[in-house]
Design an enzyme around this catalytic site. Structure first.
Site, PDB file in Angstrom:
ATOM      1  N   GLU A 236      34.678  31.581  75.493  1.00  0.00           N
ATOM      2  CA  GLU A 236      35.985  31.980  76.006  1.00  0.00           C
ATOM      3  C   GLU A 236      37.137  31.650  75.057  1.00  0.00           C
ATOM      4  OE1 GLU A 236      33.894  30.122  77.843  1.00  0.00           O
ATOM      5  OE2 GLU A 236      33.538  31.095  79.768  1.00  0.00           O
TER       6      GLU A 236
ATOM      7  N   ASP B 223      50.388  38.951  36.156  1.00  0.00           N
ATOM      8  CA  ASP B 223      51.224  39.347  35.037  1.00  0.00           C
ATOM      9  C   ASP B 223      51.673  38.081  34.327  1.00  0.00           C
ATOM     10  OD1 ASP B 223      53.029  38.384  36.770  1.00  0.00           O
ATOM     11  OD2 ASP B 223      54.322  40.133  36.800  1.00  0.00           O
TER      12      ASP B 223
ATOM     13  N   ASP C 294      35.421  20.506  75.493  1.00  0.00           N
ATOM     14  CA  ASP C 294      35.219  21.098  74.165  1.00  0.00           C
ATOM     15  C   ASP C 294      36.496  21.585  73.489  1.00  0.00           C
ATOM     16  OD1 ASP C 294      32.624  20.818  73.640  1.00  0.00           O
ATOM     17  OD2 ASP C 294      32.038  22.909  73.938  1.00  0.00           O
TER      18      ASP C 294
ATOM     19  N   ALA D 276      27.839  30.212  80.416  1.00  0.00           N
ATOM     20  CA  ALA D 276      27.487  29.235  79.387  1.00  0.00           C
ATOM     21  C   ALA D 276      27.589  29.840  77.994  1.00  0.00           C
ATOM     22  CB  ALA D 276      26.066  28.736  79.616  1.00  0.00           C
TER      23      ALA D 276
HETATM   24  P1  ADP Z   1      55.704  42.194  31.620  1.00  0.00           P
HETATM   25  O1  ADP Z   1      54.326  42.487  32.081  1.00  0.00           O
HETATM   26  O2  ADP Z   1      55.686  41.095  30.605  1.00  0.00           O
HETATM   27  O3  ADP Z   1      56.672  41.967  32.702  1.00  0.00           O
HETATM   28  P2  ADP Z   1      57.159  44.678  31.138  1.00  0.00           P
HETATM   29  O4  ADP Z   1      56.394  45.870  31.618  1.00  0.00           O
HETATM   30  O5  ADP Z   1      58.298  44.212  31.947  1.00  0.00           O
HETATM   31  O6  ADP Z   1      56.137  43.491  30.795  1.00  0.00           O
HETATM   32  O7  ADP Z   1      57.726  44.997  29.688  1.00  0.00           O
HETATM   33  C1  ADP Z   1      56.946  45.629  28.697  1.00  0.00           C
HETATM   34  C2  ADP Z   1      57.697  45.703  27.386  1.00  0.00           C
HETATM   35  O8  ADP Z   1      58.861  46.491  27.542  1.00  0.00           O
HETATM   36  C3  ADP Z   1      58.183  44.358  26.904  1.00  0.00           C
HETATM   37  O9  ADP Z   1      57.245  43.763  26.063  1.00  0.00           O
HETATM   38  C4  ADP Z   1      59.431  44.696  26.140  1.00  0.00           C
HETATM   39  O10 ADP Z   1      59.103  45.016  24.813  1.00  0.00           O
HETATM   40  C5  ADP Z   1      59.958  45.915  26.840  1.00  0.00           C
HETATM   41  N1  ADP Z   1      61.007  45.598  27.825  1.00  0.00           N
HETATM   42  C6  ADP Z   1      60.887  44.765  28.880  1.00  0.00           C
HETATM   43  N2  ADP Z   1      62.028  44.723  29.588  1.00  0.00           N
HETATM   44  C7  ADP Z   1      62.890  45.539  28.977  1.00  0.00           C
HETATM   45  C8  ADP Z   1      64.265  45.955  29.227  1.00  0.00           C
HETATM   46  N3  ADP Z   1      64.943  45.484  30.268  1.00  0.00           N
HETATM   47  N4  ADP Z   1      64.835  46.806  28.378  1.00  0.00           N
HETATM   48  C9  ADP Z   1      64.144  47.287  27.328  1.00  0.00           C
HETATM   49  N5  ADP Z   1      62.877  46.966  27.037  1.00  0.00           N
HETATM   50  C10 ADP Z   1      62.247  46.112  27.825  1.00  0.00           C
END
Ligand code: ADP
Ligand code: MG
Length: 914
Positions: free
Chosen positions: A264, A306, A687, A260
């Site tokens: 199960e 993010d 049940d 009871a």
């Molecule tokens: P998020 O959290 O918005 O994805 P990231 O870490 O990707 O931020 O980017 C941080 C910063 O780096 C951005 O604000 C930009 O200024 C710079 N960044 C992002 N992508 C690139 C890239 N491909 N080449 C050069 N700089 C970059």
């Protein structure tokens, strides 16, 4: 880091032709690891017959047979078999669902075929293909590298060694490893079962999966109940024997008590319930990578999200360029390279030079697919590629025409650079690039002004005289000349404000954790209604101390900008220290540790890296924040469902146990109301389906109201409701009906009733349990509303389950051979009426308990709540993203915000499971 020269890049790679690749694929087969053959059906079935409960029942059957009760023995054997088959079917279905989920996230790989770069499914990769690698990729086959630019691999899954391994041209990049940084390319030397990984996988085949927290907890629940069951069984046995009952009779009672109490059907029902939730989540673009994540999701209290792509659309475009010659605006549609620059002739010329450098720095590309321009690679880079083309600059293909050294974007350095013909071009965040440049008046101010408009700002710089003797990137990235600043726009996802207010209602805090500039991040936060007065923090200023950090972050609407992957890890830890269940998003190659540390690591299915997906518990197929919220809602609903059928099962146990207790306590003067076989018929007959239907209860409007329960499955409320309220209500009516029928038939205290009378009385008791449980199924649907209020809620399975339950009742009592074995006949009219008293008894007891436990909720707040929830739920199963586009009506947005405040004040102790 040092520059490497890469001779292989300049010779244009042609790769295989499609025709060659197809014929090799036909000959070699697809590039998949030989799969572990699943255990045979017979083995799985057998496993269900020999686990703990089953063994207990086998022993009981054997003892019954020896004790001269062959009927009981046969019945128990049938029960074990039926139960085993049932559990097997459920687990099999759950497994199938889990493997279907895996197929939803196919691995992709970039190869060169017919001289062009194409993306194919990893399963189509063949020996001889030229495959390309970038940071974050999982290597899908063994490759002999032809070129490698600062390429570092994580080989820990093969070697156990966690240090990054630098790879040079000529080295083998092995399948199963991950690219940590840099880029590379090489020729496939082995696929599928011929890879090094396949050889190792062969060895680890037999390794068992570790037990998850949820299954440990369930195991705990079950063990506790089973121990109690056995202890009671033994006690009853001793009492009966002491009372002078024959040993075999006493044994019968002991078995009855144990049977009871043992739940199960519990474990397989839980597994199936989780699997069903996982499938529903997948239908809403949320892919859980293991079933237990469903439950953890439900208890999430803090989301660290993010910004780019999750809150925004990732439809990046350059809208403005600043140079010392003035400002230029850029026009164009999406990722379409057609567009124009507006500004003075000088300013446009300077912007074009900026565009040229940016174009050289990036490897992301806008490509035309089915008549539309779409991003291939990081959308920030794609926007810069498009910008370069709009400036009228020639496209040199993904490797850059004469690039002799390339340093791709790295979120720690926040910049990328490329060396072309002795000129170094640098692209990155202004705070990372400007300090390397000769000072330019007005640049920093202009960058700040752009971030305050919510733009993502990148600085572009160059240095023309890089000597051949300069060998490290740090030495090269010096004495730069600023070309210009570009501002990128990325609109928020439509409807994101709704998801945020849903989180507020649900008592879930949100923080934006971004690598972007604090100005850009807080502009977006304000736009989507997040930043009320939460602090804006910067990664570099975060305190090292866990407790400090936790206290700083523990607010709704915090923005943390310029974070590194290490910061994310620290943030996850600090919040967990404060008792939060943390969901953390991440898409980058270095986000793995933070994703693993968080309770729910969330990776992006559309744009993230393979590394992040591998470390995640949840993958967002559409990258959207709204999907996290949907998944949390389904997780909560599932957890509530598991508690529902747990309450349902346990209530039944009380009703089943009482006849034995009464019999023993009256020293046998009151006959036994329910036999062992009747109890088995209840547990795994009537049940079963209602319990399954409760496991499939759709999310209620109140699922997302009030803070998450962080309690365990079997908590005080479940125990109180089952053992203190619903169970006794059922038990009292069962015993009352039983005794009334006996007495109406002339029975008196201490008599042994005639067999026919006992059979009707027992049938009446059985009917009372079934009717009580039927009502109980409805009572368990809500933790705050009485049965009458939940009757019209939709759960298509429940009416079916209840109908089958009634049908089974009639079969068990009305079909002679079965009724004879079980030991009960159909009640008389009076008996039916008496048994039916179980219905109001359960309804009233349930309503009283809910009234006492649930605080009243003001109706003022209820109307907007239900409107919001109704909308969110109505989108379930509809076209993806529909509910995200409907909330442009400002009045309704206002309502949501108001209701959100109401919840913040009042929603603390409110139950959330309906
Ligand atoms: P998020 O959290 O918005 O994805 P990231 O870490 O990707 O931020 O980017 C941080 C910063 O780096 C951005 O604000 C930009 O200024 C710079 N960044 C992002 N992508 C690139 C890239 N491909 N080449 C050069 N700089 C970059
Ligand atoms: Mg990013």
């Amino acid at each position: 880091m040092s520059f490497r020269t890469t001779p292989a890049v300049s010779a244009r790679e042609l790769g295989l032709t499609q025709a060659q690749a197809h014929s090799i694929l036909r000959a070699d087969g697809p590039n998949v690891l030989p799969s572990v053959p699943p255990p045979s059906v017979a083995r799985l079935l057998l496993r269900q017959m020999v686990h703990f409960f089953a063994l207990m029942l086998w022993v009981a059957a054997a003892l019954a047979a020896i004790g001269g009760m062959p009927q009981l023995a046969v019945a128990i054997v049938i029960v074990v078999l039926l139960n085993g088959v049932f559990a097997f079917v459920q687990e099999y279905r759950a497994d199938r669902a889990a493997s279907r989920l895996r197929d939803l996230l196919p691995a992709k790989v970039h190869v060169i075929r017919d001289g062009v770069r194409v993306e194919i499914s990893a399963t189509e990769l063949v020996v001889g293909d030229h495959a390309l690698l970038a940071a974050g990729d999982r290597v899908c086959a063994d490759l002999q590298l032809r070129h490698a630019e600062a390429l570092a691999l994580d080989e820990s899954m093969l070697t156990g060694e966690s240090a990054a391994v630098h790879a040079d041209p000529g080295d083998i990049a092995k399948a199963g490893t991950f690219v940590l940084e840099g880029t590379g390319g090489g020729t496939v030397t082995a696929t599928g079962g011929h890879t090094v990984l396949a050889g190792i996988a062969e060895l680890t085949r037999t390794a068992e999966r570790p037990q998850s927290p949820l299954s440990r907890e369930l195991q705990h629940v079950v063990t506790v109940i089973a121990t109690v069951a056995i202890a009671l069984g033994i006690t009853f046995f001793v009492i009966t024997v002491l009372l002078g009952t024959p040993v075999n009779q006493g044994f019968l009672f002991a078995v009855g008590v144990t049977v009871a109490l043992v739940p199960e059907g519990l474990l397989p029902t839980v597994t199936l319930s989780l699997a069903r939730a996982a499938q529903q989540m997948a239908g809403q673009h949320a892919l859980v990578r293991h079933l237990e994540a469903v439950e953890t999701l439900g208890s999430t209290t803090f989301i660290c999200t993010d910004k780019t792509g999750t809150l925004t659309q990732n439809l990046m475009s350059v809208v403005t360029v600043w140079t010392t010659d003035g400002e230029t605006t850029v026009q164009g549609e999406g990722f379409d390279p057609d567009g124009s620059l507006d500004g003075t002739a000088q300013a446009v010329a300077a912007a074009q030079r900026t565009g040229e450098s940016a174009l050289l720095c990036v490897t992301g590309r806008a490509v035309r697919r089915d008549g539309r321009w779409v991003a291939q690679g990081d959308p920030t880079e794609v926007a810069l590629h498009v910008f370069g083309l709009r400036c009228g600059r020639p496209d040199h293909g993904s490797s850059g025409l004469h690039a002799t050294g390339r340093f791709p974007f790295d979120p720690r350095r926040r910049r990328s650079s490329v060396l072309v013909d002795g000129t170094l071009h640098v692209l990155g965040a202004p705070d990372s690039v400007l300090p390397l440049c000769a000072p330019v008046a007005g640049a920093a101010e202009f960058a700040l002004a752009m971030t305050e408009r919510g733009l993502r700002v990148l600085a572009v710089a160059r240095r023309s005289d890089v000597a051949a003797s300069v060998s490290t990137v740090d030495a090269a990235e010096q004495n730069l000349v600023l070309s210009g600043l570009v501002g990128l726009e990325d609109p928020p996802r439509p409807g994101i404000a709704d998801s945020i207010s849903a989180c507020r209602l649900a008592g879930i805090k949100i923080a934006i954790i971004t690598g972007d500039h604090p100005g850009t991040a807080s502009a977006l936060a304000r736009e989507i209604g997040l930043l009320t007065d939460g602090p804006v923090l910067v990664g570099a200023d975060l305190p090292d101390d866990d407790q400090h950090l936790g206290a700083l972050l523990d607010h709704d609407g915090v923005v943390v900008a310029r974070v590194t992957p290490e910061d994310k890890l620290a943030i996850a830890r600090a919040l967990q220290r404060r008792g939060h269940v943390v969901a953390m998003t991440g898409d980058g190659v270095n986000d793995g540790p933070a994703l693993r540390e968080a309770d729910i690591g969330v990776a992006m299915g559309a744009t993230g890296t393979d590394v992040a997906r591998e470390a995640a518990d949840l993958v967002l197929l559409d990258d959207s924040f709204a999907t996290i919220v949907t998944a949390i809602e389904l997780g909560r609903a599932t957890f509530a469902n598991i508690r529902r059928f747990l309450t349902y099962h346990l209530t039944d146990n009380v009703a089943e146990l009482t006849p034995f207790a009464v019999w023993a306590l009256t020293l046998g003067h009151v006959p036994l109301a329910l036999g062992v076989l009747q109890i088995l018929a209840l547990d795994i007959g009537t049940d079963l389906l209602p319990a399954l239907a409760l496991g499939a209860e759709p999310p209620h409007q109140r699922t997302m109201q009030g803070a998450a329960r962080q309690t365990r499955l079997l908590d005080g409320r479940v125990v109180r409701r089952a053992f203190g309220v619903l169970g006794p209500a059922e038990a009292i009516t069962v015993m009352g009906a039983f005794l009334a029928v006996l007495m109406l038939g002339g029975w008196q205290w201490g008599d042994v009733p005639p067999a026919a009378l006992l059979a009707t009385a027992s049938g009446t008791a059985f009917t009372a349990v079934v009717l009580g449980q039927l009502t109980n199924a409805y009572a368990c649907r809500s933790s705050s509303h009485w049965v009458g209020a939940v009757l019209r809620r939709r759960n298509p399975l429940l009416p079916v389950a209840v109908s089958v339950e009634v049908l089974l009742l009639l079969v068990f009592l009305g079909v002679p051979p079965i009724a004879d074995v079980l030991g009960g006949t159909l009640p008389t009219v009076v008996g039916w009426l008496l048994a039916a008293l179980a219905i109001p008894a359960v309804v009233l007891a349930d309503a009283a308990e809910k009234r006492l436990t649930t605080p009243r909720v003001g109706t003022v707040f209820q109307a907007p709540f239900s409107r919001l929830s109704g909308r969110r739920l109505s989108s379930a199963g509809s076209a993806p993203g529909r509910h995200r586009q409907r909330h442009d009506d400002p009045q309704s947005a206002f309502d949501h915000r108001r209701s959100a405040h109401g919840a913040a004040v009042r929603g603390h102790h409110r139950p959330n499971d309906g």
